[in-house]
Write an enzyme that holds these catalytic residues in place. Structure first.
Site, PDB file in Angstrom:
ATOM      1  N   ASN A   5       0.855  -1.193   0.000  1.00 49.83           N
ATOM      2  CA  ASN A   5       0.000   0.000   0.000  1.00 49.83           C
ATOM      3  C   ASN A   5       0.884   1.233   0.000  1.00 49.83           C
ATOM      4  OD1 ASN A   5      -2.795   1.090   0.242  1.00 49.83           O
ATOM      5  ND2 ASN A   5      -1.875   2.121   2.004  1.00 49.83           N
ATOM      6  N   GLU A   6       0.616   2.133  -0.910  1.00 51.99           N
ATOM      7  CA  GLU A   6       1.379   3.385  -0.983  1.00 51.99           C
ATOM      8  C   GLU A   6       2.855   3.143  -0.674  1.00 51.99           C
ATOM      9  OE1 GLU A   6      -0.444   6.495   1.324  1.00 51.99           O
ATOM     10  OE2 GLU A   6      -1.858   6.939  -0.267  1.00 51.99           O
TER      11      GLU A   6
ATOM     12  N   GLU B 257      -7.787   6.016  -3.825  1.00 47.43           N
ATOM     13  CA  GLU B 257      -8.219   6.704  -2.596  1.00 47.43           C
ATOM     14  C   GLU B 257      -8.360   8.188  -2.860  1.00 47.43           C
ATOM     15  OE1 GLU B 257      -5.595   6.372   0.721  1.00 47.43           O
ATOM     16  OE2 GLU B 257      -5.175   4.268   0.350  1.00 47.43           O
TER      17      GLU B 257
ATOM     18  N   TRP C 136      -4.594  14.459   8.772  1.00 48.08           N
ATOM     19  CA  TRP C 136      -3.127  14.577   8.864  1.00 48.08           C
ATOM     20  C   TRP C 136      -2.613  15.933   8.397  1.00 48.08           C
ATOM     21  CZ3 TRP C 136      -2.098  15.294   3.789  1.00 48.08           C
ATOM     22  CH2 TRP C 136      -2.916  14.651   2.850  1.00 48.08           C
TER      23      TRP C 136
ATOM     24  N   LYS D 280      -9.306   7.926  13.197  1.00 51.93           N
ATOM     25  CA  LYS D 280     -10.732   7.970  13.541  1.00 51.93           C
ATOM     26  C   LYS D 280     -11.374   9.311  13.178  1.00 51.93           C
ATOM     27  CE  LYS D 280      -9.756   8.702  18.484  1.00 51.93           C
ATOM     28  NZ  LYS D 280      -8.304   8.493  18.371  1.00 51.93           N
TER      29      LYS D 280
HETATM   30  C1  GLA Z   1      -3.174   6.994   2.687  1.00 50.03           C
HETATM   31  C2  GLA Z   1      -3.274   5.531   3.071  1.00 50.03           C
HETATM   32  C3  GLA Z   1      -4.546   5.173   3.747  1.00 50.03           C
HETATM   33  C4  GLA Z   1      -4.956   6.258   4.712  1.00 50.03           C
HETATM   34  C5  GLA Z   1      -5.062   7.555   3.988  1.00 50.03           C
HETATM   35  C6  GLA Z   1      -5.551   8.688   4.847  1.00 50.03           C
HETATM   36  O1  GLA Z   1      -3.703   7.280   1.465  1.00 50.03           O
HETATM   37  O2  GLA Z   1      -3.069   4.679   1.973  1.00 50.03           O
HETATM   38  O3  GLA Z   1      -4.357   3.958   4.435  1.00 50.03           O
HETATM   39  O4  GLA Z   1      -3.988   6.353   5.716  1.00 50.03           O
HETATM   40  O5  GLA Z   1      -3.785   7.900   3.525  1.00 50.03           O
HETATM   41  O6  GLA Z   1      -5.635   9.890   4.127  1.00 50.03           O
END
Ligand code: GLA
Ligand code: GLA
Length: 686
Positions: free
Chosen positions: A162-163, A320, A328, A369
């Site tokens: 992931n990312e 996403e 964040w 959350k």
């Molecule tokens: C990234 C991650 C997700 C989540 C989002 C929150 O894109 O891949 O798991 O943490 O950020 O914005």
């Protein structure tokens, strides 16, 4: 074998054989919820029109509770439940966040920062990209996942890790040092070649053995710049190696299932050279989050546009974005009414055929959350869920658009990761220069003029474009200089800016005066840079205001026109913007930072000279963005007010009235599009 270039990805035609339709959904983290919620979830997913979810992204600790021991029961159950409800699965390999049993048994997989401090577990992605132990454990899990779900009917795509690189792109550990040396040996062959490339006669850095080479750890002063550049290249490549390692296992197990990983083409994320990565995946996927600010919408379009170009015109997947606030940023703003749909459809306008969010159901616990989701804390009786459901209906209405290729523009902005990295290194004339901001400013100017422009990797073909902007194209190897020269000689119009053409691929200065590799083409010579202090600005004779940078320019070439000169400051009376005619083409240079607004008149002049005009009627220019996919025009409102489209020919495809079929074109007839990259043939079922 990679999937065929023109094959329609399985997630786009789902269930198999069906007509293409938009994929719509989210990351789904059912392990955070009791079972009865799962049943609520699948019911609400159907109500919202969700047809795909990304599953198991952070599930390693649940799937493999101890080394080599697997618990797939819960995942089987949720896969089956999703399938029963016609929700396809983009199944993660689950390797993003190593579980505590692994990091306690093998703390040597934990990354180390440049100061030598360990990056401890407690969050996620605490693994070294080059750790053989991490790789071994991760690949064993990938094999287990592939074996378990190869034939599951819900499996529509694989989602690697992931990312990649979100938190762990730069690791300075001993594993990284070893792998860096292997990478350098492959690049240079001999330590002498490395010494030449890194210019190690400077400050007594000469190596006599590869074993002496280290990552650019915290040093007494500026670390060697070419060492820094190579470490950035290496770090991007190391993650790409991890991607390949997982991918090969999946390909062998399920050759029919397309594989991706989610890129982060957005904001200031610079570590991964996605121009190099795009060919590694069966379809490009991206995550995008908006930052507040005056160019927020422009940046959204810029990123979507770049992803569309990385995907080479093929369908891509928005993996996403957010339904509303993130958690964040320093202050996390909720989206206003209408923004959710507008943001999603901006990606669609640039070729996305999947619209997904982080995440399905807002977490009740954990660090995210307060991050929005499709189902917020308030539940389904909420404005967010209603907006989500409305978007699901809109995407269903737009099904005929799915699979249509993004249509190239006639202007391009070159985007080059290596110029980004190197232009912002330390020990430069100014530490204030921001590569991506300059590129974005040019893009904003295009949007203000209503002229479409593609944002393209510098290595991609640009021969089909009438106008090419190369902002801060700082790293110019001889081959790129040659391509640019041939482009101009063939009638192309090139525009570049301050601090361009200055160094080669080893970050060695092209001698003889700036802008080095582009000096002759531009017909100018700069002996000294003239960076400006933060509170300094200069006025051009056009009245425009420059900040950040100036150059002491002498015109040296034939056929050079000074488009604007400095009125004040140290360069008063000298050229600020130049344009050299070369046969039917031209090469222009902008030596100061004009900013998004200041670039508008300059770009208007340069576009006109290149024969480019807006495809939009005058009253709409700047107010709406036009993006074109084969057969469809998208008009995106850039203002907070309604925009009147009455009088435009064409029929809106949806009630919002923002999508119009272009046959016949509602605008000035577009000139024949350039064909800089292969266009995916439109599926015949549309
Ligand atoms: C990234 C991650 C997700 C989540 C989002 C929150 O894109 O891949 O798991 O943490 O950020 O914005
Ligand atoms: C000091 C050092 C020199 C050089 C200059 C640069 O004086 O002794 O080697 O680095 O700084 O300003």
């Amino acid at each position: 074998m990679p999937l065929g270039e023109t094959e329609t990805p399985r997630w786009l035609r789902w269930p198999a054989g069906d007509r293409p339709r938009f994929a719509f959904g989210a990351d789904y983290n059912p392990e955070q919820w009791p079972r009865h919620v799962w049943h609520d979830d699948v019911r609400a997913m159907r109500a919202a029109g969700v047809n795909i979810v990304s599953l198991a992204i952070f599930s390693w600790a649940r799937i493999e509770p101890a080394a080599g021991e697997y618990d797939f029961d819960w995942l089987d159950e949720i896969m089956d439940l999703l399938h029963e409800h016609d929700v396809a699965v983009d199944l993660a390999t689950a390797t993003a966040s190593p579980p505590p049993w692994l990091t306690s048994a093998h703390p040597e997989i934990l990354p180390v920062d440049r100061h030598g401090a360990t990056v401890w577990p407690g969050a996620r992605q605490h693994w070294r990209p080059t750790s053989p132990i991490f790789r071994e454990h991760a690949l064993r899990l990938v094999r287990a996942m592939a074996h378990r779900y190869a034939h599951h009917p819900a499996l529509a795509a694989w989602h690697i890790n992931n990312e990649l690189g979100c938190h762990n792109v730069y690791d300075y550990s001993d594993d990284a040092a070893r792998a860096f040396r292997v990478w350098l040996r492959a690049r240079y062959g001999s330590v002498d070649a490395l010494n030449r490339a890194w210019g190690t006669d400077f400050w007594s850095q000469r190596y006599s053995d590869f074993a002496q080479v280290l990552p650019p750890r915290q040093a007494a002063s500026h670390p060697n710049p070419t060492q820094q550049l190579d470490f950035k290249r290496f770090s991007s490549d190391a993650l790409r190696e991890h991607l390949r390692a997982e991918r090969e296992i999946l390909r062998a197990a399920t050759p029919q299932v397309p594989i991706t990983t989610n890129f982060m083409v957005m904001g200031e994320t610079s570590g991964m050279n996605y121009a190099d990565w795009a060919a590694e995946v069966d379809f490009v996927a991206n995550d995008h989050y908006r930052h507040p600010g005056p160019q927020s919408l422009d940046e959204l379009s810029f990123s979507a546009n770049l992803v569309g170009n990385l995907a080479g015109g093929r369908p891509w997947f928005l993996m996403e974005h957010s339904t509303s606030a993130v958690n964040w940023q320093p202050v996390n703003l909720a989206k206003r009414p209408g923004e959710l749909a507008r943001d999603s459809l901006t990606h669609v306008a640039h070729g996305a055929d999947a619209v997904c969010f982080f995440q399905w159901r807002q977490s009740a616990a954990g660090a995210e959350k307060y991050h929005s989701a499709m189902v917020p804390h308030a539940g389904e009786e909420s404005a967010v869920f209603r907006a989500v459901t409305a978007l699901g209906r809109t995407l269903a209405d737009l099904a005929p658009v799915a699979g249509a290729a993004r249509r190239p523009a006639r202007a391009a902005i070159l985007f080059d990761w290596e110029s980004w990295w190197v232009s912002e290194l330390d020990s430069h004339p100014s530490s204030r220069l921001r590569y991506r901001q300059e590129a974005l400013d040019w893009y904003s100017a295009f949007l203000a003029l209503g002229i479409r422009a593609d944002v393209r990797p510098a290595h991609a073909a640009f021969t089909g474009y009438d106008l090419v902007i190369a902002p801060i194209l700082h790293v110019v190897p001889a081959a790129l200089a040659d391509r640019l020269r041939r482009y101009v000689e063939a009638g192309g119009h090139l525009v570049t800016t301050y601090f361009s053409g200055v160094v080669d691929e080893d970050d060695h200065v092209w001698l003889g005066g700036y802008p080095g590799a582009l000096r002759d083409l531009l017909g100018i010579h700069v002996e000294e840079f003239g960076p400006l202090l933060d509170d300094e600005q200069v006025v051009l004779d056009s009245g425009a205001i420059g900040t950040l940078w100036t150059d002491r320019i002498e015109v040296t070439g034939p056929d050079v026109t000074v488009l604007a000169a400095y009125r004040d400051g140290a360069q008063a009376g000298r050229p600020a913007i130049t344009r050299r005619r070369v046969a039917d083409g031209s090469a222009s240079y902008v030596s100061t930072r004009l900013g998004a607004d200041g670039l508008v008149p300059v770009l208007a002049q340069l576009s006109e000279a290149a024969g480019l005009a807006s495809e939009l009627p005058e009253p709409l220019r700047g107010k709406v963005e036009l993006a074109v996919r084969d057969g469809y025009h998208f008009l995106i409102n850039r203002t907070d007010e309604p925009v009147d489209l009455t009088g435009l020919p064409g029929t809106p495809l949806n009630d919002a009235g923002d999508l119009l079929p272009p046959e016949p074109s509602p605008y000035a007839p577009p000139p024949p599009p350039p064909t800089p990259h292969p266009i995916t043939p439109k599926p015949s079922s549309i």
